[in-house]
Design a protein around this motif. Structure first.
Motif: not given
Ligand SMILES: Nc1ncnc2c1ncn2[C@@H]1O[C@H](COP(=O)(O)OP(=O)(O)O)[C@@H](O)[C@H]1O
Ligand SMILES: [Mg+2]
Length: 270
Positions: A45, A49-50, A53-54, A89, A92, A181, A183-184, A215-216
């Motif tokens: 964390n 990563k996020s 992506f953003n 995308r 999360q 994409f 995200d989690e 992302i995971e």
């Protein structure tokens, strides 16, 4: 791709930075996402990563650096422009429209993502009726594909966390996506639904040629789906390889022991 040639790249990120004041959330990231791959992105964390992506998805402008898609410079394009190029995308935290039914949530996607907000799309429901039959058919196909056809009439706000994630994936299927994409996708999702999500990703990859970047935190999920896996820590790419290679990489283990497990123990979903 002919044998012996390097794989084609769907996305190439070159020396990307995104700073917040003096803080370097993304600090010189270069990476490739091969066309047709399911590429994993993992890291403790706060790794960035996020934020990465953003920036790729046009939600945040980069401080510096370049992103190309299929060889075309897409740096700084707005999300709806990227949407039209087939770059999508998911978030999360799922952002379904709670008072609409599951089916309606899918039916507003083409309008909602074309630069309008979901609210506007909702108010434009009259206009949407013109194409309603086609949209409805497509939405029902998507729901069947995701094994939640029985939830078509349910209000999206009543879905479980995992079902909302499936709906989020479904939104990417309402249009012709090239690269998605995620995200989690697995955060807060039970094992059965996580497997359903994983199966849907694999089928979209094989049957529709979607390229994914995922992302995971769940390493079983990553290991089952993703090759290669890219590891980020403190805004930088730390390692890249197969899931098996990554899990034996000293620097990766160090990064997780240093910050990741501590943060995860707090239960935060940053
Ligand atoms: N809008 C923002 N303003 C300031 N700091 C931010 C912002 N967004 C993210 N950050 C910081 O950037 C770092 C990376 O965050 P994030 O990209 O969410 O990491 P990850 O997704 O890997 O957990 C974190 O320390 C976070 O607090
Ligand atoms: Mg994140």
């Amino acid at each position: 791709m002919k044998s012996g040639e390097a794989p084609e790249q769907m996305i190439v990120v070159e020396d990307l930075h995104r700073h917040f004041g003096g803080f370097r959330a993304v600090d010189g990231v270069s990476l490739e996402i091969a066309t047709g791959s399911i590429t994993g992105l993992i890291g403790p964390n706060g790794a960035g990563k996020s934020t990465l992506f953003n920036v790729i998805a046009g939600v945040l402008p980069p401080t510096s650096g370049r992103v190309t898609m299929d060889g075309e410079d897409i740096t700084g394009l707005a999300p709806h422009q990227l949407f039209h190029k087939g770059l999508l995308r998911t978030f999360q935290i799922a952002h379904e429209f709670p008072s609409l039914t599951v089916r309606e949530n899918l039916m507003v996607v083409p309008a909602a993502q074309s630069g309008e907000t979901l609210w506007n799309a909702w108010f434009r429901r009259a206009a949407i009726r013109a194409e309603e039959a086609a949209l409805r058919e497509r939405a029902d196909e998507v729901l069947e594909f995701l094994t939640i056809g029985h939830l078509a009439e349910e209000r999206a706000g009543n879905l479980s966390g995992g079902q909302k994630k499936l709906l989020e994936l479904g939104r990417t299927m309402m249009v012709e996506a090239k690269v998605v994409f995620l995200d989690e996708v697995g955060a807060g999702v039970n094992r059965t639904l996580l497997n359903t999500i994983g199966d849907a990703i694999v089928r979209l990859n094989r049957e529709r040629g979607y390229t994914f970047c995922v992302i995971e935190h769940d390493m079983d999920f990553i290991a089952r789906l993703c090759d290669p896996v890219i590891v980020m820590a403190e805004g930088k790419v730390l390692a890249r390889g197969s899931a098996a290679q990554i899990m034996q990489n000293e620097a990766v283990i160090e990064a997780y022991l240093g910050t990741g497990l501590k943060n995860r123990a707090k239960g935060g979903a940053a």
